[in-house]
Design a protein around this motif. Structure first.
Motif, PDB file in Angstrom:
ATOM      1  N   GLN A   1      -1.360  48.230  29.303  1.00 20.90           N
ATOM      2  CA  GLN A   1      -2.112  47.504  28.284  1.00 20.90           C
ATOM      3  C   GLN A   1      -1.235  46.469  27.590  1.00 20.90           C
ATOM      4  O   GLN A   1      -1.637  45.327  27.361  1.00 20.90           O
ATOM      5  N   THR A   2      -0.005  46.854  27.266  1.00 23.23           N
ATOM      6  CA  THR A   2       0.910  45.936  26.590  1.00 23.23           C
ATOM      7  C   THR A   2       1.394  44.845  27.531  1.00 23.23           C
ATOM      8  O   THR A   2       1.410  43.655  27.172  1.00 23.23           O
TER       9      THR A   2
ATOM     10  N   VAL B   1      -7.582  46.503  31.492  1.00 22.98           N
ATOM     11  CA  VAL B   1      -7.103  45.732  30.338  1.00 22.98           C
ATOM     12  C   VAL B   1      -8.220  44.816  29.846  1.00 22.98           C
ATOM     13  O   VAL B   1      -8.604  43.856  30.523  1.00 22.98           O
TER      14      VAL B   1
ATOM     15  N   GLY C   1      -1.574  42.627  28.625  1.00 25.14           N
ATOM     16  CA  GLY C   1      -2.283  42.079  27.477  1.00 25.14           C
ATOM     17  C   GLY C   1      -1.446  41.161  26.611  1.00 25.14           C
ATOM     18  O   GLY C   1      -1.978  40.247  25.973  1.00 25.14           O
TER      19      GLY C   1
END
Length: 268
Positions: free
Chosen positions: A17-18, A85, A21
């Motif tokens: 996700q990080t 995501v 994203g």
């Protein structure tokens, strides 16, 4: 498998996700970032389209920002993209030519036999455990109609080893990490939230374990792929030469794992 938190699937899921994203521009990876990305993109498109000509329904699992999905939609495919995501799915929505959903490769929210082909260009190398990888491949098989094709990309551990040892100092502070990569495909800790790097034989075995038939595994970028990732300017003549090498050696058991990616295909 080491004690780094990303070696646990929950940690990798969070890191994905990080990374996608906030850190890495996935939208540029297959287009403008390097000639390697263009080669990966073109080779994947050609293999998918040859196996399943348009018009057809195609599911793009882990489709990111929609580069593959948009090209397939332009070519006459009815495409559905899913990605874990949300920000990448939002970017993909801007094309407006295919369906976009937030979802996980391990649990596909579609009925059996919903698609003519399924592409997984990303999920496998973010899954640590073989059980999760087989689950993702089995889900792809389930939602693909009988006779249809499942295509799954993997990162070969031998090309990853080549990248790891280019800076020779990598062998000095962390030789065990390199050995773990060689022996088991365990990625070293780093920015990229990798879960597992394959051999071609291992990818072939996992596709068979997911009950797919007529399985084949080919190298996508070939022996020039790593070079295309590092140089800043590549002439069209050189690019086409690299592509010819990729096609020529795609089935070579000695060479295909030196591609930046391999693509396994199996039939339902």
């Amino acid at each position: 498998m080491g004690n780094h938190p990303r070696r646990h699937q929950a940690g990798i899921d969070a890191a994905i996700q990080t990374y996608y994203g906030e850190v890495f521009d996935e939208d540029a990876r297959l287009t403008t970032r390097s000639a390697q990305g263009r080669l990966e993109f073109e080779r994947t498109q050609e293999i998918v389209r040859t196996a399943t000509p348009a018009p057809a329904r195609l599911l793009d699992v882990g489709g990111g920002t929609g580069v593959h999905a948009a090209a397939l939609a332009r070519a006459g495919y009815e495409v559905t993209l899913i990605d874990p995501v949300a920000s990448q799915v939002k970017t993909a929505e801007k094309y407006g030519t295919f369906e976009t959903l937030v979802g996980d490769a391990r649990t596909l929210d579609f009925p059996d036999d919903s698609f003519d082909a399924v592409l997984l260009a990303g999920p496998l190398y973010h899954l640590v455990g073989r059980t999760d990888r087989i689950r993702a491949l089995s889900e792809a098989r389930r939602v693909c109609r009988p006779g249809g094709f499942v295509h799954a990309a993997a990162i070969p551990r031998f090309s990853a080893i080549a990248v790891a040892i280019l800076p020779w100092k990598a062998l000095n502070p962390a030789p065990d990490a390199v050995l773990d990569l060689i022996r088991r495909g365990d990625p070293a800790a780093g920015r990229f939230p990798a879960g597992h790097f394959h051999t071609s034989e291992e990818l072939h075995e996992e596709l068979v374990a997911a009950e797919l038939s007529n399985v084949s595994v080919v190298g996508l970028e070939g022996p020039a792929g790593l070079a295309l990732e590092t140089v800043t300017k590549v002439s069209e003549e050189d690019f086409q030469a690299a592509k010819r090498l990729a096609v020529l050696f795609q089935d070579s058991s000695q060479i295909r794992d030196l591609s930046c990616h391999v693509l396994g295909t199996g039939q339902v």
